[in-house]
Design a protein around this motif. Sequence first.
Motif, PDB file in Angstrom:
ATOM      1  N   HIS A 262      30.943  28.885 -47.270  1.00  0.00           N
ATOM      2  CA  HIS A 262      31.081  29.991 -46.316  1.00  0.00           C
ATOM      3  C   HIS A 262      32.096  31.005 -46.849  1.00  0.00           C
ATOM      4  O   HIS A 262      33.148  30.610 -47.392  1.00  0.00           O
ATOM      5  N   PRO A 263      31.796  32.308 -46.722  1.00  0.00           N
ATOM      6  CA  PRO A 263      32.742  33.308 -47.244  1.00  0.00           C
ATOM      7  C   PRO A 263      34.161  33.140 -46.692  1.00  0.00           C
ATOM      8  O   PRO A 263      35.138  33.390 -47.411  1.00  0.00           O
ATOM      9  N   TYR A 264      34.286  32.697 -45.441  1.00  0.00           N
ATOM     10  CA  TYR A 264      35.634  32.510 -44.887  1.00  0.00           C
ATOM     11  C   TYR A 264      36.337  31.329 -45.566  1.00  0.00           C
ATOM     12  O   TYR A 264      37.512  31.421 -45.919  1.00  0.00           O
ATOM     13  N   ASP A 304      31.018  36.831 -36.214  1.00  0.00           N
ATOM     14  CA  ASP A 304      32.418  37.187 -35.920  1.00  0.00           C
ATOM     15  C   ASP A 304      33.177  37.596 -37.171  1.00  0.00           C
ATOM     16  O   ASP A 304      34.166  38.316 -37.100  1.00  0.00           O
ATOM     17  N   PHE A 305      32.717  37.115 -38.327  1.00  0.00           N
ATOM     18  CA  PHE A 305      33.445  37.363 -39.566  1.00  0.00           C
ATOM     19  C   PHE A 305      32.986  38.648 -40.263  1.00  0.00           C
ATOM     20  O   PHE A 305      33.568  39.046 -41.267  1.00  0.00           O
ATOM     21  N   HIS A 306      31.944  39.312 -39.724  1.00  0.00           N
ATOM     22  CA  HIS A 306      31.326  40.380 -40.518  1.00  0.00           C
ATOM     23  C   HIS A 306      32.248  41.568 -40.834  1.00  0.00           C
ATOM     24  O   HIS A 306      32.145  42.149 -41.921  1.00  0.00           O
ATOM     25  N   PRO A 307      33.212  41.938 -39.947  1.00  0.00           N
ATOM     26  CA  PRO A 307      34.084  43.067 -40.346  1.00  0.00           C
ATOM     27  C   PRO A 307      34.955  42.745 -41.564  1.00  0.00           C
ATOM     28  O   PRO A 307      35.480  43.645 -42.197  1.00  0.00           O
ATOM     29  N   ARG A 308      35.100  41.472 -41.893  1.00  0.00           N
ATOM     30  CA  ARG A 308      35.973  41.083 -43.019  1.00  0.00           C
ATOM     31  C   ARG A 308      35.191  40.515 -44.205  1.00  0.00           C
ATOM     32  O   ARG A 308      35.740  40.351 -45.287  1.00  0.00           O
ATOM     33  N   CYS A 309      33.923  40.217 -43.988  1.00  0.00           N
ATOM     34  CA  CYS A 309      33.190  39.399 -44.960  1.00  0.00           C
ATOM     35  C   CYS A 309      32.745  40.191 -46.190  1.00  0.00           C
ATOM     36  O   CYS A 309      32.057  41.209 -46.061  1.00  0.00           O
ATOM     37  N   PRO A 310      33.067  39.691 -47.380  1.00  0.00           N
ATOM     38  CA  PRO A 310      32.631  40.385 -48.596  1.00  0.00           C
ATOM     39  C   PRO A 310      31.132  40.237 -48.861  1.00  0.00           C
ATOM     40  O   PRO A 310      30.576  40.995 -49.668  1.00  0.00           O
ATOM     41  N   SER A 311      30.463  39.287 -48.194  1.00  0.00           N
ATOM     42  CA  SER A 311      29.021  39.091 -48.415  1.00  0.00           C
ATOM     43  C   SER A 311      28.182  39.716 -47.303  1.00  0.00           C
ATOM     44  O   SER A 311      26.970  39.467 -47.218  1.00  0.00           O
ATOM     45  N   TYR A 312      28.804  40.511 -46.488  1.00  0.00           N
ATOM     46  CA  TYR A 312      28.160  41.130 -45.312  1.00  0.00           C
ATOM     47  C   TYR A 312      26.860  41.866 -45.668  1.00  0.00           C
ATOM     48  O   TYR A 312      26.801  42.619 -46.637  1.00  0.00           O
ATOM     49  N   VAL A 313      25.820  41.606 -44.857  1.00  0.00           N
ATOM     50  CA  VAL A 313      24.549  42.300 -45.038  1.00  0.00           C
ATOM     51  C   VAL A 313      24.250  43.083 -43.758  1.00  0.00           C
ATOM     52  O   VAL A 313      24.100  42.491 -42.682  1.00  0.00           O
ATOM     53  N   SER A 316      21.628  42.336 -40.380  1.00  0.00           N
ATOM     54  CA  SER A 316      21.527  40.954 -39.873  1.00  0.00           C
ATOM     55  C   SER A 316      22.906  40.440 -39.479  1.00  0.00           C
ATOM     56  O   SER A 316      23.096  39.940 -38.373  1.00  0.00           O
ATOM     57  N   CYS A 317      23.885  40.618 -40.363  1.00  0.00           N
ATOM     58  CA  CYS A 317      25.223  40.073 -40.057  1.00  0.00           C
ATOM     59  C   CYS A 317      25.860  40.763 -38.849  1.00  0.00           C
ATOM     60  O   CYS A 317      26.700  40.162 -38.173  1.00  0.00           O
ATOM     61  N   ASP A 318      25.503  42.014 -38.588  1.00  0.00           N
ATOM     62  CA  ASP A 318      26.147  42.741 -37.486  1.00  0.00           C
ATOM     63  C   ASP A 318      25.277  42.797 -36.237  1.00  0.00           C
ATOM     64  O   ASP A 318      25.572  43.544 -35.302  1.00  0.00           O
ATOM     65  N   ARG A 321      24.522  36.513 -34.141  1.00  0.00           N
ATOM     66  CA  ARG A 321      25.526  35.524 -34.543  1.00  0.00           C
ATOM     67  C   ARG A 321      24.835  34.344 -35.222  1.00  0.00           C
ATOM     68  O   ARG A 321      23.893  33.776 -34.666  1.00  0.00           O
ATOM     69  N   PRO A 322      25.260  33.949 -36.417  1.00  0.00           N
ATOM     70  CA  PRO A 322      24.591  32.837 -37.107  1.00  0.00           C
ATOM     71  C   PRO A 322      24.917  31.498 -36.451  1.00  0.00           C
ATOM     72  O   PRO A 322      26.079  31.219 -36.176  1.00  0.00           O
ATOM     73  N   PRO A 323      23.893  30.668 -36.189  1.00  0.00           N
ATOM     74  CA  PRO A 323      24.174  29.335 -35.643  1.00  0.00           C
ATOM     75  C   PRO A 323      24.711  28.417 -36.737  1.00  0.00           C
ATOM     76  O   PRO A 323      24.518  28.683 -37.927  1.00  0.00           O
ATOM     77  N   CYS A 334      26.091  30.882 -41.356  1.00  0.00           N
ATOM     78  CA  CYS A 334      26.037  32.104 -42.165  1.00  0.00           C
ATOM     79  C   CYS A 334      24.578  32.455 -42.440  1.00  0.00           C
ATOM     80  O   CYS A 334      23.843  31.644 -43.005  1.00  0.00           O
ATOM     81  N   HIS A 335      24.171  33.661 -42.047  1.00  0.00           N
ATOM     82  CA  HIS A 335      22.774  34.082 -42.284  1.00  0.00           C
ATOM     83  C   HIS A 335      22.420  34.036 -43.764  1.00  0.00           C
ATOM     84  O   HIS A 335      21.353  33.556 -44.145  1.00  0.00           O
ATOM     85  N   VAL A 336      23.298  34.550 -44.585  1.00  0.00           N
ATOM     86  CA  VAL A 336      22.987  34.719 -46.006  1.00  0.00           C
ATOM     87  C   VAL A 336      22.802  33.356 -46.689  1.00  0.00           C
ATOM     88  O   VAL A 336      21.938  33.178 -47.541  1.00  0.00           O
ATOM     89  N   LEU A 337      23.626  32.375 -46.280  1.00  0.00           N
ATOM     90  CA  LEU A 337      23.583  31.077 -46.948  1.00  0.00           C
ATOM     91  C   LEU A 337      22.487  30.163 -46.415  1.00  0.00           C
ATOM     92  O   LEU A 337      22.045  29.250 -47.113  1.00  0.00           O
TER      93      LEU A 337
HETATM   94 FE1  SF4 Z   1      29.363  36.981 -43.978  1.00  0.00          FE
HETATM   95 FE2  SF4 Z   1      27.017  37.609 -42.904  1.00  0.00          FE
HETATM   96 FE3  SF4 Z   1      27.548  35.095 -43.529  1.00  0.00          FE
HETATM   97 FE4  SF4 Z   1      28.805  36.252 -41.487  1.00  0.00          FE
HETATM   98  S1  SF4 Z   1      26.629  35.821 -41.616  1.00  0.00           S
HETATM   99  S2  SF4 Z   1      29.717  34.963 -43.047  1.00  0.00           S
HETATM  100  S3  SF4 Z   1      29.020  38.346 -42.235  1.00  0.00           S
HETATM  101  S4  SF4 Z   1      27.366  36.802 -44.959  1.00  0.00           S
END
Ligand code: SF4
Length: 340
Positions: A262-264, A304-313, A316-318, A321-323, A334-337
Amino acid sequence: MTDRTANPDHAEPRPDEPPVLALRGVRQVFDTPRGDVPAVAGVDLEVRRGQVLCLVGESGCGKTTTARMAAALAGPTSGSVLFRGRDVAEMDRKERAAFRHSVQYIHQDPYASLNPVRTVLSTVSAGLRRHGAVRGRREARRAVTELLERVDLTPAEDYLDKYPHQMSGGQRQRVAVARALAMNPEVIIADESTSMLDVSIRVSLLNTLGRLRDELGVGFLFITHDLAVAKYFAWRGEIAVMYLGRVVEHGPTPQVVNDPQHPYTRALVSAVCEPDPDLAGTRERVRLRSDDIPDLTALPPGCDFHPRCPSYVQGSCDTERPPLVRSHDRLLACHVLTRG
Ligand code: SF4
């Protein structure tokens, strides 16, 4: 007091053995003048006999609130805390007393949690006396001596008649552990219990706790903001990483620490400044888009992490909320992962 070392039940738990303590969808919403604060927003966790679950995250992420609900020091706004499968909220007085015995809480600050006008003997024997486990001063002295030796406060005789102010922080915390052990617990909830100690004293106390886990089969819910401590204490257990009241990554400690997904979690691991060759120095520093943690009363839409996340897309991320879902060897939010 029961000698648990002789009990063969304290071998490794069977894979099919139910958890001693389980949190199911627990939420805690605080009503504040600024609005509702969702300190914990639906957390599922399990603590098994002889196993460590570390809850890791920045201060204010909901770790302590989760721990307090697990210990029934605070009732959840919704969701359940189960002890051996039984909802704590539905327990009668007798069941709740048994729960209070079996699930002990150790606070961050031992100085605040120990009564300054009570000696070690009085503090540690109070529970034993209350529950009729010892009769008379001589029996209490003998039982407390055994407990102090178990937590490596030796020679125990030197400590029995001391007051909290006559001991160091590490010694006081060992007294708090001895007091918890007097209740013969199945689970200890340790809330930042080593964070106020110097590094060498911290390591020594963690070694003592690890021995109690192995010898007595005590399960631990261990709360810490320090990934290096989590790695050290929970290497054979699990880590759950919390962000703004939710678990975002949960899996076996070696995988989470050595291969954070997870990016966090990646940002947490990259920020560790301990001289740990696995955790620091070998990883590229993760640059967040923002250092500002969102206000819990005005959480952003989507992740919740999207304003800080370097992998933000964007898109979808905004928006959604990813389950928290299983992805190979762990759970991830995380949607991306997790999207194929
Ligand atoms: Fe980052 Fe998007 Fe994953 Fe949230 S869902 S952690 S914003 S990549």
